[in-house]
Design an enzyme around this catalytic site. Sequence first.
Site, short mmCIF file in Angstrom:
data_model
loop_
_atom_site.label_atom_id
_atom_site.label_comp_id
_atom_site.label_asym_id
_atom_site.label_seq_id
_atom_site.Cartn_x
_atom_site.Cartn_y
_atom_site.Cartn_z
N SER A 295 0.97 -1.20 0.02
CA SER A 295 -0.08 -0.08 -0.11
C SER A 295 0.84 1.36 0.12
O SER A 295 1.76 1.33 0.64
CB SER A 295 -0.77 0.02 1.42
OG SER A 295 -1.55 1.13 1.19
N LYS A 350 -4.24 -6.85 3.54
CA LYS A 350 -4.32 -5.71 2.32
C LYS A 350 -5.71 -5.59 1.75
O LYS A 350 -6.17 -4.40 1.65
CB LYS A 350 -3.36 -6.14 1.30
CG LYS A 350 -3.49 -5.04 0.23
CD LYS A 350 -3.05 -3.80 0.73
CE LYS A 350 -2.86 -2.50 -0.44
NZ LYS A 350 -3.48 -2.62 -1.58
N HIS A 353 -7.28 -3.67 4.65
CA HIS A 353 -6.73 -2.46 4.75
C HIS A 353 -7.75 -1.48 3.56
O HIS A 353 -8.00 -0.33 3.81
CB HIS A 353 -5.38 -2.41 4.14
CG HIS A 353 -4.68 -1.14 3.77
ND1 HIS A 353 -4.82 -0.46 2.50
CD2 HIS A 353 -3.74 -0.10 4.57
CE1 HIS A 353 -4.21 0.59 2.76
NE2 HIS A 353 -3.62 0.86 3.70
N ASN A 354 -7.91 -2.04 2.38
CA ASN A 354 -8.53 -1.41 1.36
C ASN A 354 -9.82 -1.16 1.63
O ASN A 354 -10.67 -0.11 1.45
CB ASN A 354 -8.43 -2.15 0.07
CG ASN A 354 -7.00 -1.97 -0.55
OD1 ASN A 354 -5.92 -1.63 0.18
ND2 ASN A 354 -6.92 -2.26 -1.89
N GLU A 357 -10.07 1.59 3.85
CA GLU A 357 -9.76 2.83 2.88
C GLU A 357 -11.08 3.49 2.28
O GLU A 357 -11.35 4.34 2.28
CB GLU A 357 -8.54 2.37 1.86
CG GLU A 357 -8.32 3.27 1.01
CD GLU A 357 -7.16 2.82 -0.01
OE1 GLU A 357 -6.23 2.22 0.39
OE2 GLU A 357 -7.29 3.02 -1.22
#
Lengths: 635, 635
Positions: A295, A350, A353-354, A357
């Site tokens: 990222s 990940k 994470h997104n 986000e």
Amino acid sequence: MATIYFLMGVAGVGKTTIGKIWAKQLNLPFIDADDLHSDSNIEKMKRGIALSDEDRWPWLTKVHSAAVAEGSTKGAVIACSALKAKYRALLVGGLPEAYWFFLDANKETIQDRLKTRQHHYMPASLLESQLATLEIPEEAIHIDTSLSLDEIILFMQQSVALRNARIGVIGLGIMGTAISRNMAEKGWQLSIYNREVPDKEESVAKHATEVYPILSTALAFNELTAFVKSLGKKQYIFMMLPAGEATTMLIKALMPLLSAGAIIIDGANAFYKDTEMLQKQLAIKGIHLLGCGVSGGEKGALKGPAMMVSGNKQAFEVVAPLLKCIAARNGSGNSCCKYIGSEGSGHYVKMVHNAIEYGEMQLVAEIYSLLSIGLALDDASIATIFKQWNETDLESYLLQISGDILATKHNGAPIVSLISDKAYAKGTGSWATQEAAKLGVPSGMFTVALNTRFLSGNLAVREWVQQYIGVINKNMNTSPIDISLELIEEVYKLVRIWNHQQGFALIMAAAKEYGWPTVSLATITDGWRAGCIIRSTLMDILAAGFTTTDNLLEIDYCKRVMKNNYSSLVKLAANSMEAEIPIPIISEALQSILQYKQKVLATSLIQAQRDYFGAHGFKWKNKDTDNFQHHNWEF
Amino acid sequence: MATIYFLMGVAGVGKTTIGKIWAKQLNLPFIDADDLHSDSNIEKMKRGIALSDEDRWPWLTKVHSAAVAEGSTKGAVIACSALKAKYRALLVGGLPEAYWFFLDANKETIQDRLKTRQHHYMPASLLESQLATLEIPEEAIHIDTSLSLDEIILFMQQSVALRNARIGVIGLGIMGTAISRNMAEKGWQLSIYNREVPDKEESVAKHATEVYPILSTALAFNELTAFVKSLGKKQYIFMMLPAGEATTMLIKALMPLLSAGAIIIDGANAFYKDTEMLQKQLAIKGIHLLGCGVSGGEKGALKGPAMMVSGNKQAFEVVAPLLKCIAARNGSGNSCCKYIGSEGSGHYVKMVHNAIEYGEMQLVAEIYSLLSIGLALDDASIATIFKQWNETDLESYLLQISGDILATKHNGAPIVSLISDKAYAKGTGSWATQEAAKLGVPSGMFTVALNTRFLSGNLAVREWVQQYIGVINKNMNTSPIDISLELIEEVYKLVRIWNHQQGFALIMAAAKEYGWPTVSLATITDGWRAGCIIRSTLMDILAAGFTTTDNLLEIDYCKRVMKNNYSSLVKLAANSMEAEIPIPIISEALQSILQYKQKVLATSLIQAQRDYFGAHGFKWKNKDTDNFQHHNWEF
């Protein structure tokens, strides 16, 4: 350049045994720091008294002097517990090159070893205090001492060889090129490869070596066999292709060219199941695939991204010096490259994470709506507010860039006013919603963010609704509404916490469901403190908090904001609704908190319905351990 | 009992050719209705004038008389266009047994045939009017005349054989037993099978034949080989096991026992991808698997469920008489067993059925909250309101049973007040959310319903929120709030439409993505008008509407309710929020409609963010056909 190899770890972990073999292999002198202890220190330890910092300092100085002396000639291997970061800082001061191996083992194994050890002044009883003192070194090569001696030495050879190896990079798109430049900046030798597609992708790798001076010494390839050949025997390859078919196809093409021991690091936003499938296929040939969520966008890839890595732990340790070296460093000086766990857990984390986000971006967009529609502020004024907030605990990278964006003009007009509002989405946001639905985790925050993007492109329904129900133009709100800037700020803080909470709940549920015991929210958030898109002051707070709890809501700051700002959330939601300002993610936060607040939910009616039409059964209140009941609904 | 076989369809479809062969096979007389036309009718047709109902009536009466005459002796095969339902009703009046074959072909094929046809009074020009007149018969066996003559005759034999075959049923749980009883009631001979598990499932099939008199002549098995053997050469098996592993395992066990041509109907709530995987495996052996979504619970299975079937069309046609016969019939007399399309489309549509069901159930629960918390009504009063609403266009099966439930007492207390509010979910709701996320379809309505069930079981967070943010007890609302019964009723109507809209959008997106051209919302909703859990007056309205549009919002009733009731939605949402009454699905409906109402969404900021950190690009407003732009964000 003479290298000092340090072998560190608590007593009984095998420093001396392994150190001697390693020294012999490299034909270097071996120094056992234990031999340099003063008589008074030895006496203390024999009596089972733990050494203090004051006891250790003169001893460490002595070890350091020995290291400096050897470092000026041919180098040495030094076995030294070096439990604290400050001890290690003392030891490496002024050395030309130091290389750290951290020998790790579980407590029971060490205890067994200490018990059988003869003629040593260190009693087994001191182990507890050593383990308590130990600060696990981020930067050292971690060695699992449950392996055989042969395996350990092989692993140490591989780790050292890495530094002299030529690293392969596959895929020179925006991200792959930036990663290559980052590696080259840090002194790694590279072979870079990009496929050849006539008229579209021609001599891409060669072109990169010409455009970027730092890549001028990299070997450039558009042919896979030659590329792999250039790597020699140490095959370490970083891949940065579009996730899915492109990645899979290339790995299949690579497979026959690689030998056992090769390590591929897949930096794409791959679906974790795809990563796991490829890991299994490659493992048959003894090739390791590390899934590596990256990222930070182009800038992050260039200057230091956050990296979430998973797969075989030993393989990770082999390439860890490379990955940790190119990753971002957070405020505590830790590398933001983290080992997450086995299988596809890195790409999974990940993905979450997104998802966080997505929620953060949607939330900023709603705050923007509230300020522009509700408070009738123009983009420049909102940019100023965002900049001010970025001096507070609301600080985040996404808020910062949103301020930058709103301050940007294009042909004299605020740029956002010129951009199409049809929002796009790639895989990760959708996968996160699918995973949450699969694992039974409420996912309202990121699902709303995802759905908002979907519906922005649903032009037929937008037109229909605007024709039949009505259209709302921005700034059409003329009557002032009862929403203050402070109210918006308070709600922004609360909803961010709720959004993060859902993400971490999904990670913990997955770790449990898929059997990833090493997954740690403390590690993950420490890695998200820099480099990545969702870095923020809140993340710093969470990283500190997660060192003592896995429950975000138990972190003081979160507890306080949730409690203090809740009534603002109610007020803002009600007033925005009346004013017809869309706030889907804020409203979703309120609705889920509101449901949690209910002593009794209306879902008891749903359970009765399920039993009525499908005989699914229900449980009596407060008797959740009982069997399912079926009522004979006769009408 | 003498049977009359009718072969119907427009001119040129092959009625005479096929009818003659069929008659010869069965050694029955063949009657061509064309031979019974009056001279004036023939004259008219020769001149290219379409016959009117008045022209046809005397002719049809003549055909009917012929049928009755033959029916009283050994039976006959009759070729007759019989384009309208009322013609067919006239023809079968008083016949002991009639069997209908509908010969189907595309227009181009028929035109080609008509052109080459000699010596026939029917000019090709009349085809258009015949096609316009044709009312496709629900109940007839549909024959695809693009098959070879041999294939067609084989198919007709299979269809007729079905009626004399012994049907197998596997899995005698609640649903399987009910389906068996339903089949037996309708006169089908059965072999029933249930596995043997000591102490748990012992002689289950035998037990069923003893408990239910209607099953007393069914052959009972607990051993698979003997069960299959009992079916003889015609292997038609209805399976009703838990979806997933149980179904897969049993099909794998069945595979070696079955011959080519066998047809398995899987009635479980299977995931459509699993169905497709099994279909492929079975197809290798020439065995057909029909996925069959069954809705209606135990009562539906017994009295007539709704059935959504997919897979090989010819295989469906073979067993259609069985399935159509046991399915529910809607208000128009149509069977609620519908062929949906190829592959797993039947189970897919059932999955969406259940997603709509999730939304409907959640919505009723919220209406219940509004009435009980907002208007402080007790369960009995709410039951009365539900019963009253069930006399209006709000009528639905789910509303009806909710009224029943709220009127139910247990030990003197309203039963709902005694039931645990932890709600459970099986696969379909979760899959629908996953599918919507995958296909880019906004799914807020059913995702909210799913998440509400998840969070009802999230006891740790419920406790935390109640401790730190506060707890809301039902009926604690003392101050009257500005929500009237009429307001709630209006919102209920609107949100139901919005919930259905999302479900149908998902079906259409899937049909497009997966290539299921036969998927028709008109067919699907016609099948959901009876038998299934989401049957309702609204479904009747939608079924009528979908005959002319695939867009629910274009149906007059929906258009009117959305337009007229929207302001009530805004008012109710704002007031409920202020009063802290949770209305997640209602609020989600408002938020999505509100977003559609915006001339410009804040998602343009999201597009700018994506370009800033990830160089994903954005498009200029009103230039959606242009390439993606990248701005050089420099700060």
